[in-house]
Design a protein around this motif. Structure first.
Motif, short mmCIF file in Angstrom:
data_model
loop_
_atom_site.label_atom_id
_atom_site.label_comp_id
_atom_site.label_asym_id
_atom_site.label_seq_id
_atom_site.Cartn_x
_atom_site.Cartn_y
_atom_site.Cartn_z
N GLU A 87 0.86 -1.11 0.01
CA GLU A 87 0.00 -0.03 0.06
C GLU A 87 0.87 1.19 0.11
O GLU A 87 0.39 2.27 -0.53
N LEU A 88 1.84 1.10 0.55
CA LEU A 88 2.93 2.51 0.49
C LEU A 88 3.80 2.45 -0.66
O LEU A 88 4.76 3.27 -0.62
N GLY A 89 3.71 1.45 -1.56
CA GLY A 89 4.16 1.61 -2.88
C GLY A 89 5.43 0.84 -3.21
O GLY A 89 6.23 1.30 -4.02
N GLU A 90 5.87 -0.08 -2.11
CA GLU A 90 7.16 -0.88 -2.27
C GLU A 90 6.73 -2.28 -2.65
O GLU A 90 5.71 -2.77 -2.01
N ASP A 91 7.48 -2.89 -3.22
CA ASP A 91 7.45 -4.58 -3.58
C ASP A 91 7.80 -5.15 -2.08
O ASP A 91 8.92 -4.79 -1.53
N ALA A 92 7.19 -6.34 -1.98
CA ALA A 92 7.60 -7.09 -0.67
C ALA A 92 7.01 -8.32 -0.92
O ALA A 92 6.08 -8.59 -1.51
N VAL A 93 7.56 -9.59 -0.14
CA VAL A 93 7.33 -10.97 -0.28
C VAL A 93 7.25 -11.43 1.50
O VAL A 93 8.29 -11.18 1.66
N SER A 94 6.23 -11.85 1.67
CA SER A 94 6.07 -12.41 2.90
C SER A 94 6.62 -14.01 2.79
O SER A 94 6.22 -14.77 2.08
#
Length: 599
Positions: A87-94
């Motif tokens: 939502e804050l505009g960065e890519d992430a993976v859990s």
């Protein structure tokens, strides 16, 4: 590019608002130019909620199913944090523990890490993604989900920081950092900018601090800087990192443990094996004995005193009477309504006069000292509980811990400690080394055995039990520039005390002259000394809670026929005085018993 590991505990991700706050921190660190791995715990009270739910269904749920259940708490958290980062505009993976590559044994609810692979994490970081890693969990060879037990998320974070050679591991919690003492007890308590690993281990063992002690010890092994920061403000927190003794404050922090009781075993035989029997009786009931003192034997008999949590007093007295019965001698007594005050500081290694300063602060507050024990960087005293708050405030003020210290240099993200560089060490070798050390830490409590054969002992017998006596003794010693190592005091039934301490052998004659001058107006006292003694110590974390270490140590010494002249303990050290003729044999015995520990 530098790697930053960030760990967020349950309170830091308890609800949607806090999850977004954590995500903003993670994203801000990424946008500062770092690769970020965020290790996340289960939300708030989620773990307790799951445990209660399981117990409402089964009084004895199977451990495998408990791990399957409890691991869902972290799985929920990492997914939510990853969504917040998106939502804050960065890519992430859990990633779960299995997806990270944390392979464990099959000891459900307290599994031990057997292998860590980082290919998936590194690939995600190189692709510009933020990795949101589930703490507290792994997977065994049969693909069963496992959990790592108490402090598991801290273990995950510090292990990943070590294996990734991260520049820093940030621990986000619900406090501003590490304070000089409990700010709820002393309003003038000050947040520290920096503290050494050893100081933090002592304070954590005493109940202070916000990290699991094994994680601090592991970070120390790999010199991973730990930064304890507040989750809910922009405070810089407290850095736990290597620190030169010359730069360390003489005293960094103070801890107070209330509700202590003392048990005395008087008139027991002075022969090898006595303490092994005493510790066996305590360990068989899992009684966590703390301050242990054995006075110098006289007339073939000795006295041993030790403290325990007051709630354990009844069981302790039963065990003490059992020990006396097995020894065929000994009188058992006890006292309650006591508290233990401890001062901790790495600067004690190189500064004289710390003990005198402590005792003078207590004397000025009219606080009597019941017992004294020491370790390399800590002095503990037992005082009456109704005086404990006055004692805490007096000592905190006496060492001026409320005053700001000059700013300490931080370890920046670009300033990796040179000792942490591993030129020529492959990634696989580093991962294997991290796992090997982690396994040895989890398997064994004792990390080192030390021997000092260059010590002498001085004893002042029949000292009056009044505030200020110990201060006068150690003020005289400090003014003579003599470094004191072990200090032992125990008040007897007649409210008189024997005060013993060890000094470097070359300083013995000078110290005796100082003592004779001091004691001249005290005709009821007598001065004794032993020029040639040896100081033997086993060192490790959590010695108080691991009740079998003392039993193992004293049994081994007894089987080798070694008689113990004095005993002194702390949370991280058990020290004994033995004769110099037996020193090397005693040292070899303990190294054989604990030979794999910390090696």
């Amino acid at each position: 590019m530098s790697i930053v590991v960030q760990k967020f505990g349950g309170t830091s991700v308890a609800d949607a608002q806090r999850i977004m706050a954590a995500a903003r921190r993670i994203v801000a660190t990424k946008r500062q130019g770092h690769q970020v791995v965020a290790v996340v715990s289960a939300r708030g009270e989620k773990t307790d909620e799951l445990v209660d739910l399981a117990r409402s269904i089964s009084a004895h749920p199977r451990p495998r199913e408990m791990d399957m259940l409890l691991s869902t708490g972290e799985q929920e958290s990492v997914a939510l944090v990853a969504m917040a980062v998106h939502e804050l505009g960065e890519d992430a993976v859990s990633l779960t523990g299995a997806q990270i590559g944390i392979l464990t044994d099959s000891t459900f609810t307290k599994a031990r890490i057997r292998k860590i692979t980082t290919e998936r994490i590194r690939a995600a970081l190189e692709a510009g993604k933020i990795v949101i890693a589930a703490g507290f969990q792994g997977v065994d060879e049969d693909s069963n989900i496992t959990t790592l037990g108490r402090g598991g998320s801290d273990t995950t974070a510090t292990a990943l920081a070590a294996v990734l050679e991260a520049d820093v591991c940030e621990i986000y919690t619900d406090v501003e950092g590490i304070f000089t003492t409990d700010p709820r007890a002393v309003k003038k308590a000050r947040k520290m900018d920096r503290i050494s690993y050893d100081e933090m281990l002592e304070l954590t063992s005493l109940g202070g601090g916000k990290m699991h002690s094994r994680s601090i010890e592991f970070a120390k092994k790999y010199r991973v800087p730990l930064l304890v920061r507040p989750s809910f403000s922009d405070g810089e927190g407290t850095l736990i990192a290597p620190q030169l003794d010359a730069e360390a404050p003489v005293v960094s922090g103070i801890a107070l443990v209330k509700k202590e009781a003392i048990v005395h075993l008087r008139n027991i035989p002075d022969r090898p094996g006595v303490l092994a029997i005493v510790f066996h009786c305590m360990a068989s009931r899992r009684i966590p004995i703390d301050m242990v003192i054995q006075d110098i034997a006289e007339g073939g008999v000795a006295n041993v005193s030790f403290t325990v949590p007051q709630d354990d007093l009844a069981d302790t007295l039963t065990a003490a009477n059992e020990a006396a019965e097995r020894l065929g001698a000994g009188d058992v007594g006890s006292s309650t309504n006591l508290a233990k005050l401890s001062v901790v500081g790495a600067g004690m290694r190189t500064h004289t006069g710390v003990a005198a300063h402590l005792f003078q602060s207590l004397a000025e507050a009219n606080v009597s000292i019941r017992m004294i024990t020491t370790s390399e960087i800590k002095i503990s005293v037992l005082v009456n509980r109704d005086q404990s708050q006055e004692a805490l405030e007096a000592v905190h003020s006496g060492f001026s811990l409320h005053l700001d210290q000059s700013p300490q240099p931080r370890i920046g993200f670009k300033q990796i400690d040179p000792e942490r560089q591993r030129a020529g060490v492959s990634r696989d070798e580093l991962e294997q080394d991290v796992v090997r050390r982690l396994q040895s830490m989890e398997d064994i409590v004792v990390s080192d055995v030390q021997l000092d054969t260059a010590q002498s002992r001085i004893t002042v017998k029949n000292v009056a039990d009044r505030p200020g006596v110990a201060a006068e003794v150690f003020k005289a010693v400090a003014e003579g520039g003599v470094m004191v190592d072990m200090i032992v005091q125990n008040v007897g039934q007649d409210q008189r005390a024997d005060l013993s301490f060890t000094v470097p052998r070359p300083d013995l004659e000078r110290c005796l002259l100082l003592m004779r001058e001091l004691l001249e107006p005290w005709p009821e006292t007598s001065l004794h000394f032993d020029k040639d003694i040896a100081l033997l110590a086993v060192i490790g974390i959590g010695l108080r809670s691991h009740t079998g270490v003392g039993e193992k140590m004293f049994t081994a010494l007894a089987e080798s026929g070694i008689n113990i002249q004095m005993v002194n303990t702390s949370e991280t050290r058990i020290s004994v005085v033995v004769g110099t003729a037996e020193a090397e044999k005693a040292f070899a015995t303990l190294n054989r018993v604990f030979h794999k520990q910390g090696r």
